[in-house]
Design an enzyme around this catalytic site. Structure first.
Site, PDB file in Angstrom:
ATOM      1  N   SER A  55      12.186  15.447  -3.358  1.00 59.41           N
ATOM      2  CA  SER A  55      10.756  15.267  -3.511  1.00 59.41           C
ATOM      3  C   SER A  55       9.959  16.570  -3.404  1.00 59.41           C
ATOM      4  O   SER A  55       8.794  16.589  -3.782  1.00 59.41           O
ATOM      5  CB  SER A  55      10.252  14.275  -2.462  1.00 59.41           C
ATOM      6  OG  SER A  55      10.449  14.807  -1.155  1.00 59.41           O
TER       7      SER A  55
ATOM      8  N   SER B 253      15.675  16.385  -0.115  1.00 59.73           N
ATOM      9  CA  SER B 253      14.489  16.813  -0.861  1.00 59.73           C
ATOM     10  C   SER B 253      14.235  18.313  -0.910  1.00 59.73           C
ATOM     11  O   SER B 253      13.332  18.747  -1.614  1.00 59.73           O
ATOM     12  CB  SER B 253      13.244  16.136  -0.300  1.00 59.73           C
ATOM     13  OG  SER B 253      13.136  14.868  -0.850  1.00 59.73           O
TER      14      SER B 253
ATOM     15  N   LYS C 221       4.583  22.369   1.340  1.00 63.58           N
ATOM     16  CA  LYS C 221       4.600  21.018   0.764  1.00 63.58           C
ATOM     17  C   LYS C 221       3.447  20.197   1.330  1.00 63.58           C
ATOM     18  O   LYS C 221       3.129  20.308   2.522  1.00 63.58           O
ATOM     19  CB  LYS C 221       5.950  20.354   1.086  1.00 63.58           C
ATOM     20  CG  LYS C 221       6.171  19.001   0.432  1.00 63.58           C
ATOM     21  CD  LYS C 221       7.564  18.487   0.761  1.00 63.58           C
ATOM     22  CE  LYS C 221       7.846  17.139   0.121  1.00 63.58           C
ATOM     23  NZ  LYS C 221       9.205  16.657   0.449  1.00 63.58           N
TER      24      LYS C 221
HETATM   25  N1  GLN Z   1      15.413  11.406  -2.707  1.00 70.94           N
HETATM   26  C1  GLN Z   1      15.470  10.855  -1.387  1.00 70.94           C
HETATM   27  C2  GLN Z   1      14.505   9.715  -1.271  1.00 70.94           C
HETATM   28  O1  GLN Z   1      13.905   9.389  -2.227  1.00 70.94           O
HETATM   29  C3  GLN Z   1      15.214  11.920  -0.391  1.00 70.94           C
HETATM   30  C4  GLN Z   1      13.805  12.193  -0.143  1.00 70.94           C
HETATM   31  C5  GLN Z   1      13.587  13.254   0.893  1.00 70.94           C
HETATM   32  O2  GLN Z   1      14.517  13.957   1.293  1.00 70.94           O
HETATM   33  N2  GLN Z   1      12.354  13.337   1.344  1.00 70.94           N
HETATM   34  O3  GLN Z   1      14.347   9.124  -0.252  1.00 70.94           O
END
Ligand code: GLN
Length: 455
Positions: A127, A151, A52
């Site tokens: 994400s 994410s 990532k």
């Molecule tokens: N969807 C969550 C957020 O927007 C989690 C994001 C993540 O785990 N990096 O914060």
């Protein structure tokens, strides 16, 4: 040993998904060098692992899906990446993600959205959507992602692959670009439980460069069990609300039936503070983000945008043009909840609620439950654009995942069926540093749960 061309070709074939940010030319060149240098005795020798783009690598740029880091090359690499290389793995490029890992659909990347590998009108989750999509498309057997609130698990569920979030402190965060430091962990995607677990075991373990990383040996992989005899699996009733998507419920019911057939004792438990998890997370994570992202000022990292008549306008124009709308929203919310007049009303209360959520899990585990089983997400992958105009609806897709981050617990998603062809994920939540038990149960389930059947 894989050859550079074959690895790169597979990744380039997945190009239509917009999951990879590394240009094919750079990828090929780097893979050649990496193959020449790879350690043949390493346990991951020749295994391509995509990373990532919020995890620092020497080979490729690290942009976090943001304009503010466009072209940025880190002078050091993440410990997780260094450990992968030491084990003989190949770093197979950087994957597209929501900007600074803020999002649940990978639509918030400055470099365009990632397409769901099975239906291009849908999102792959986020994400870490680029990593999930590449593994699901068969371009790589495994990939690294990051977890602040789900994410890895949420896109794993949407794309039909395995995603593991380790216990907070199990994997070094050195070189993971900070979002919410009390929540962030590097996580792993794999085509199978074993692929994900062996990558996790390689990147886990102590690191003197990260004081939040526990002084422990790397995770030892369990063997594949014959049954689930002796396991007590808790089903938290708050994770099975009446409005749960019927296909998700059917797939979960089937997985639960199978766990019983495998010899597990299954019992209902209650985690009463679950309804407060999303609001708690969306105070704490932005608060920490607003502080962590203060460093992007046009002076130290990435490009500097015009308007540098004085320091203030340099900051303003760089941050105004460099950050996308979701990141700006988080910085504003975070700054607000930490400000003198509102700290007690929001931030302090969120911290108090976090303590209650931690206690909920403790109570369940103290009553003899080994693992919890839940759906990973309340519904299958949604349509692109569907939740973009409504941030709260987007945030709600994290409802079953943020709790494990708030409590620092290990959790994973694995495929448990499909609904109209779209994958569904089941989640196992384990006790701190007992990833081995969680993985053992996942091994048993994976062998018998019909991951691709309609639920
Ligand atoms: N969807 C969550 C957020 O927007 C989690 C994001 C993540 O785990 N990096 O914060």
């Amino acid at each position: 040993m894989s050859d550079a061309k074959a690895v790169a070709d597979r990744l380039v074939k997945a190009k239509r998904l917009n999951a990879l940010l590394t240009p094919p030319k750079d990828l090929r060149k780097s893979l050649n060098t990496q193959i020449a240098a790879a350690r043949p005795t390493g346990v991951l020798y020749g295994m391509p692992v995509a990373v990532k783009d919020n995890i620092c690598t020497l080979e490729f740029t690290t942009t976090c899906g943001s304009r503010i880091l466009e072209g940025y090359r880190s002078p050091y690499e993440a410990t997780a990446v260094a450990k992968l290389k030491a084990a003989g793995a190949l770093i197979a490029g950087k994957t597209n993600c929501d900007e600074f890992a803020m999002g649940s659909s990978t639509e918030h990347s400055a470099y365009g959205r990632v397409l769901h590998p099975l239906d291009k009108t849908r999102v792959p989750g986020g994400s870490s959507g680029g990593s999930a999509a590449l593994v699901a498309a068969g371009a790589v057997p495994a990939a690294l992602g990051s977890e602040t609130g789900g994410s890895v698990r949420q896109p794993a569920a949407f794309c039909g692959v395995v995603g593991i979030k380790p216990t907070y402190g199990r994997v070094s965060r050195y070189g993971l670009v900070a979002f919410g430091s009390s929540l962030d962990q590097i996580g792993v995607f794999g085509r199978s439980v074993h692929d994900a677990a062996r990558v996790l075991s390689v990147i886990s373990g102590r690191d003197p460069r990260d004081s939040t990383c526990e002084d422990r040996d790397p995770l030892r992989l369990p063997t594949v069990p014959e049954s689930l005899q002796g396991f007590v699996i808790g089903l938290p009733k708050e994770y099975f609300p009446p409005e749960l998507d019927p296909a998700v419920r059917r797939a979960c019911d089937r997985a639960i039936r199978i766990m019983k057939e495998l010899g597990a004792a299954v019992r209902e438990v209650s985690l009463p503070h679950t309804p407060y998890a999303v609001p708690t997370y969306y105070v704490i994570a932005p608060a920490e983000a607003s502080s962590n992202l203060a460093r992007y000022d046009g002076v130290r990292y990435g490009p500097r945008f015009n308007g540098a008549a004085d320091l203030r306008s340099l900051y303003r124009s760089t941050r105004g043009q460099g950050f996308g709308p979701e990141v700006r929203r988080r910085i504003l919310v975070g700054t607000y909840v930490l400000s003198a007049g509102y700290y007690d009303a929001y931030y302090r209360r969120a911290q108090q609620m976090r303590a209650l959520i931690v206690q909920d899990f403790r109570n369940a585990f103290d009553r003899g439950v080994d693992l919890l089983f839940t759906p990973t997400v309340p519904s299958p992958a949604f349509k692109a654009g569907e939740k973009l105009a409504d941030p709260i609806a987007m945030y709600m897709s994290d409802i079953f995942t943020v709790t494990a981050n708030l409590a620092g617990l290990p959790a994973m998603s694995l495929p448990i069926g499909r609904a109209k062809g779209l994958p569904l994920g089941g989640q196992l939540i384990g006790q701190a540093f007992l990833e081995d038990e969680m993985i053992e149960a996942a091994y048993a389930l994976e062998r018998v749960v019909p991951a691709t059947d309609e639920a």
